[in-house]
Design an enzyme around this catalytic site. Structure first.
Site, PDB file in Angstrom:
ATOM      1  N   ILE A 151       0.845  -1.204   0.000  1.00  0.00           N
ATOM      2  CA  ILE A 151       0.000   0.000   0.000  1.00  0.00           C
ATOM      3  C   ILE A 151       0.875   1.247   0.000  1.00  0.00           C
ATOM      4  O   ILE A 151       0.657   2.179  -0.785  1.00  0.00           O
ATOM      5  CB  ILE A 151      -0.961  -0.003   1.208  1.00  0.00           C
ATOM      6  N   ASP A 171      10.953   1.561   6.749  1.00  0.00           N
ATOM      7  CA  ASP A 171      10.366   0.227   6.885  1.00  0.00           C
ATOM      8  C   ASP A 171      11.406  -0.667   7.542  1.00  0.00           C
ATOM      9  O   ASP A 171      12.603  -0.468   7.336  1.00  0.00           O
ATOM     10  CB  ASP A 171      10.001  -0.335   5.507  1.00  0.00           C
ATOM     11  N   ARG A 225      -4.040   1.561  11.195  1.00  0.00           N
ATOM     12  CA  ARG A 225      -4.811   1.075  12.331  1.00  0.00           C
ATOM     13  C   ARG A 225      -4.826   2.170  13.389  1.00  0.00           C
ATOM     14  O   ARG A 225      -3.806   2.828  13.619  1.00  0.00           O
ATOM     15  CB  ARG A 225      -4.161  -0.180  12.930  1.00  0.00           C
ATOM     16  N   ASP A 249      -8.658   7.759   9.211  1.00  0.00           N
ATOM     17  CA  ASP A 249      -9.689   6.825   8.753  1.00  0.00           C
ATOM     18  C   ASP A 249      -9.923   5.735   9.806  1.00  0.00           C
ATOM     19  O   ASP A 249     -10.901   5.008   9.729  1.00  0.00           O
ATOM     20  CB  ASP A 249      -9.231   6.179   7.433  1.00  0.00           C
ATOM     21  N   GLU A 254     -13.486   1.796  17.510  1.00  0.00           N
ATOM     22  CA  GLU A 254     -14.398   2.001  16.378  1.00  0.00           C
ATOM     23  C   GLU A 254     -15.725   1.308  16.681  1.00  0.00           C
ATOM     24  O   GLU A 254     -15.724   0.162  17.149  1.00  0.00           O
ATOM     25  CB  GLU A 254     -13.785   1.409  15.105  1.00  0.00           C
ATOM     26  N   HIS A 277     -13.328   4.445   8.615  1.00  0.00           N
ATOM     27  CA  HIS A 277     -12.640   3.199   8.221  1.00  0.00           C
ATOM     28  C   HIS A 277     -13.091   2.755   6.823  1.00  0.00           C
ATOM     29  O   HIS A 277     -13.612   1.659   6.625  1.00  0.00           O
ATOM     30  CB  HIS A 277     -12.896   2.084   9.253  1.00  0.00           C
ATOM     31  N   GLY A 279     -11.021   2.714   4.109  1.00  0.00           N
ATOM     32  CA  GLY A 279      -9.873   2.405   3.246  1.00  0.00           C
ATOM     33  C   GLY A 279     -10.179   1.384   2.167  1.00  0.00           C
ATOM     34  O   GLY A 279      -9.810   1.558   1.002  1.00  0.00           O
ATOM     35  N   ALA A 280     -10.850   0.309   2.549  1.00  0.00           N
ATOM     36  CA  ALA A 280     -11.094  -0.779   1.589  1.00  0.00           C
ATOM     37  C   ALA A 280     -12.479  -0.689   0.971  1.00  0.00           C
ATOM     38  O   ALA A 280     -12.877  -1.573   0.211  1.00  0.00           O
ATOM     39  CB  ALA A 280     -10.942  -2.110   2.299  1.00  0.00           C
TER      40      ALA A 280
HETATM   41  C1  3PG Z   1      -8.088  -3.857   5.966  1.00  0.00           C
HETATM   42  O1  3PG Z   1      -7.412  -4.180   6.936  1.00  0.00           O
HETATM   43  O2  3PG Z   1      -8.145  -4.543   4.955  1.00  0.00           O
HETATM   44  C2  3PG Z   1      -8.818  -2.551   5.997  1.00  0.00           C
HETATM   45  O3  3PG Z   1      -8.635  -1.922   7.209  1.00  0.00           O
HETATM   46  C3  3PG Z   1     -10.283  -2.696   5.679  1.00  0.00           C
HETATM   47  O4  3PG Z   1     -11.069  -3.148   6.709  1.00  0.00           O
HETATM   48  P1  3PG Z   1     -12.626  -3.485   6.391  1.00  0.00           P
HETATM   49  O5  3PG Z   1     -12.618  -4.657   5.463  1.00  0.00           O
HETATM   50  O6  3PG Z   1     -13.239  -3.815   7.700  1.00  0.00           O
HETATM   51  O7  3PG Z   1     -13.226  -2.296   5.743  1.00  0.00           O
END
Ligand code: 3PG
Length: 393
Positions: A151, A171, A225, A249, A254, A277, A279-280
């Protein structure tokens, strides 16, 4: 076989199971119901919301549970130690989210630099304001990436190519063909105009000490995180304007239920912007992630494949012990493996794994992977077996 999908995943993933003849149950269970029901399932699929605790795993292992699949990259919501102790494999989806998270981090950088959420809110409230919202540009600035995995590298690539940003990073395992200029974490923090965290895990990466290393004009972006940033220290740092702002995010706490209250002290500050949250949360990432996790979970259930496993070596080489292969061509009839096992066991040779395929008619080739070299005397004993046509070390 039956799979419990306890957090909402996209239908493409569900179809992967159903097309393989595996039943799916998508009814979300709270912790107590999960503990009560988990034993009847072969696999559990979660995202970040369901907490897969020791109690869940121990209840599962008393029944049929063999694997937990995390439809995403971060698996800090799963008790990995308990899974490992109970012989439950944990797999994640490593690829599907990369672009979505990188794009969100970039969106947050743009949004906080140009006060987009603030001007939006003001106009929604019917108030025209310009003077408070003078911003800054990304172009030619320095982006510091903490955690330069897939990422982080994707974010660096977009930032460099689209905005001409300099990309520096830290890293624990730097890889040098990424276009990121690697340096110590302290150097990254002191030089960057934007710091974006992509470490995952449960460690605090930004405590007060690290926050105070950042430039007063710099922004902190966290799509990794919540626990990676000390929220109390961040609150003080922002309140005292020791950094310019932050875009978050993810949070230490949460909500797990949609529509419930978001309680966080940082809400009181005007130099913070938030997303929930997300991101995905793109159509593309959800499709890719659900399919990827379903496939790797299925491959384990049906074929013992360890690809994408996080608590066992994906390959035997990753167990970090020397591996010696023994190639045995034998008749494909019952009892041959038992007779080979007996010879190896009698000679205290530990078998780590066996790959076997039929070869020609009535025969099979078996590749035994062992942690020690086999003595020539043992090879001779094996060759005496009338069902074995060759043994090669
Ligand atoms: C992940 O770790 O892939 C992301 O934080 C997404 O989390 P989520 O699938 O709960 O949205």
């Amino acid at each position: 076989m039956k799979v419990l999908i306890n957090d909402k995943i996209e239908n493409h993933g569900i179809r992967v199971f159903e097309e393989a003849g595996i039943k799916t149950d998508t009814q979300r269970r709270d912790l107590n119901s999960l503990i009560a029901d988990i034993a009847q399932f072969d696999a559990l699929i979660v995202r970040s919301t369901t907490k897969v605790t020791r109690e869940v795993l121990e209840a599962g292992t008393k029944g049929k549970l063999k694997i937990v699949g995390r439809a995403g990259v971060g698996y800090d919501n799963i008790d990995i130690v308990a899974a490992t102790e109970n012989g439950i494999v944990v797999k994640c989806a490593q690829l599907g989210n990369i672009n979505a998270v990188a794009e969100l981090a970039l969106s947050l950088m743009l949004s906080i630099s140009r006060n987009i959420p603030q001007t939006h809110l003001s106009l929604k409230q019917g108030i025209w304001k310009k003077e408070d919202f003078n911003g800054t540009e990304l172009s030619n600035k320095t982006l510091g990436i903490i955690g330069c995995g897939k990422i982080g590298q994707r974010l660096a690539q977009i930032a460099r190519h689209s905005f001409g940003m300099k990309t520096i990073g830290y890293d624990i395992c730097p890889c040098f063909d990424t276009g990121i200029n690697f340096m110590s974490k302290e150097e990254v923090l002191t030089k960057a105009d934007y710091v974006s965290i992509h470490t995952g895990g449960k460690d605090i990466i930004m405590s007060e000490k690290e926050l105070l290393l950042m430039k007063p004009t710099a922004y902190l972006i966290n799509t990794s995180r919540g626990c990676n940033v000390d929220e109390k220290a961040l609150y003080q740092t922002l309140k005292k304007r020791r950094i310019a702002g932050t875009a978050l995010d993810v949070y230490t706490k949460e909500p797990t239920v949609e529509g419930t209250k978001f309680k966080n002290k940082l809400r009181k500050l005007d130099n913070v912007i938030f997303t929930s949250h997300l991101g995905a949360s793109t159509i593309e990432a959800q499709r890719a992630t659900s399919t990827e996790i379903a496939q790797v979970v299925l491959d384990y259930l049906l074929g013992g494949d360890f690809t994408n496993a996080v608590n066992v070596g994906e390959t035997i080489e990753l167990e970090e012990n020397p591996v010696h292969a023994l190639f045995i061509h034998h008749r494909d009839i019952p009892g041959v493996f038992a007779s080979i096992d007996k010879v190896l066991t009698d000679n205290k040779v530990n078998i780590r794994t066996i790959y076997s395929r039929q070869i020609g008619t009535g025969f099979a080739i078996a590749v035994y992977l062992l942690h020690q070299k086999v003595d020539p005397e043992i090879l001779k004993t094996l060759k005496k077996n009338e069902n074995i046509s060759s043994v090669r070390a």
